[in-house]
Design an enzyme around this catalytic site. Structure first.
Site: not given
Ligand code: ASP
Length: 366
Positions: A226, A278
């Protein structure tokens, strides 16, 4: 205590392990030179009243996702360069906007667009696959001067979801558009549209196959890549933006924290600009980004203390890990994470670019 908070509380000669890559900000130059960075033992930090920020005089910072950190032993020099260059290019795109007198909103949009167009990251091209082998993208942006915000969720045909989020903020009465309506709005507004195969990468396909293969075993949520940005402009206005493909093998229709103001993204001039990455469900339940702001505004905490408390002390108790980049209007920057690592970088007023991609570059989650 989580494994990672235990790691954070262990000084273990962190200074000897920590290597910060410094990239000279020479146009066209992408040569990275490793430099050992002295890390202060956490005990010494505690004696001064808590975690200390990573850096000061920062004007823009980006992240390329929490999750499994890159490991030195599995990373070729070419891969290391590609990740560092990707983060540095995004920082430079944002800096150019700021140097020309542009707003922090325009700067974070420019930085995130670069990362969305870079197939290494889980946003735009290179986004992960959902359980139906499709891509559904989420993004948000927020302006710290007046708490204006815009977001899109579950878009399938926008090349740069962060730009769609900015248009929602600036051209509509709403904060979030989802699904077909969001795709239609972006297309009608003149943003470039793409078919789903634009987002495809072999790496993400293999990740989906591995996730499907594991489905009968213990449930595992893969999260990596992300992207997000935070910036402060000449007028000392803050902005934050986040963009993602979400989680590999997520249910179709699932929306995470990234497009949700207060969870994955938040910006308020008097407190903080924050972009999180996250385990989205936990960041939603923990109202992650706005809680950092509230701890500063109502709890009298400083930026580093507030960000550390949310990321390392509160969210893991809800069952998930991740990280955040956090910047205030004075240029104080911190990037705490409870995940093994978090790809990120920042650029200071004097043009210094720092990128951190290996777990041992942020050993104590300072
Ligand atoms: N927070 C993002 C989600 O849950 C994923 C990530 O940050 O890797 O979609």
């Amino acid at each position: 205590m989580t494994r990672n908070s235990a790691r954070r509380l262990t000084p273990l000669c962190a200074g000897a392990l920590s290597v910060t890559a410094l990239l000279a900000v020479v146009p066209g130059s992408a040569v990275s030179v490793g430099r050992p960075e002295a890390a202060e033992p956490v005990a010494a930090q505690a004696a001064k009243g808590g975690p200390r920020p990573d850096a000061r005089h920062v004007v823009i910072a980006v992240h390329g996702g929490a999750g499994t950190a890159l490991k030195r032993e599995d990373t070729t020099p070419a891969q290391e360069k590609a990740y560092r260059d990707g983060l540095a290019e995004a920082l430079r795109a944002g800096r150019q906007v700021l140097a020309e007198g542009g707003s922090s909103v325009a700067a974070v949009e420019a930085a995130v667009r670069r990362l969305e167009d870079n197939p290494l990251f889980n946003a735009g091209k290179g986004a992960v696959f959902n359980a139906d082998a499709g891509h559904e993208l989420d993004a948000s942006i927020m302006r710290g001067s007046d708490l204006a915000a815009g977001a899109v969720a579950g878009v399938r045909n926008v090349r740069n979801p962060v730009s769609a989020a900015r248009l929602v903020m600036e051209k509509t009465k709403h904060v979030m558009l989802a699904g077909e309506g969001a795709d239609d709005f972006a297309a009608r507004s003149g943003l470039p549209t793409v078919t789903q195969d634009h987002y495809w990468t072999e790496k993400r396909w293999q990740e989906l196959m591995r996730a499907k293969g594991r489905q009968k075993g213990p449930r595992e949520i893969l999260t990596q890549g992300t992207v997000g940005a935070v910036a402060v402009d000449r007028g000392r206005n803050l902005a934050a933006a986040t963009s993602t493909g979400g989680l590999t093998n997520k249910m179709a229709g699932r929306v995470g924290d990234s497009p949700v103001v207060g969870a994955g993204t938040y910006a308020k001039n008097g407190t903080v600009a924050a972009s999180a990455t996250g385990a989205g469900e936990v960041f939603l339940r923990g109202a992650a980004a706005v809680t950092i702001s509230h701890l500063i505004e109502f709890g009298g905490r400083d930026l580093a203390g507030a960000a550390y408390e949310v990321l390392v002390e509160r969210l893991p108790e809800l069952g998930g890990t991740g990280g955040v980049i956090a910047l205030n209007a004075a240029g104080v920057f911190d990037a705490p994470h409870s995940s093994e690592g978090m790809l990120h970088g920042y650029l200071t007023e004097d043009g210094r670019v720092v990128t951190k991609i290996f777990a041992d570059e942020t050993p104590a989650n300072q």
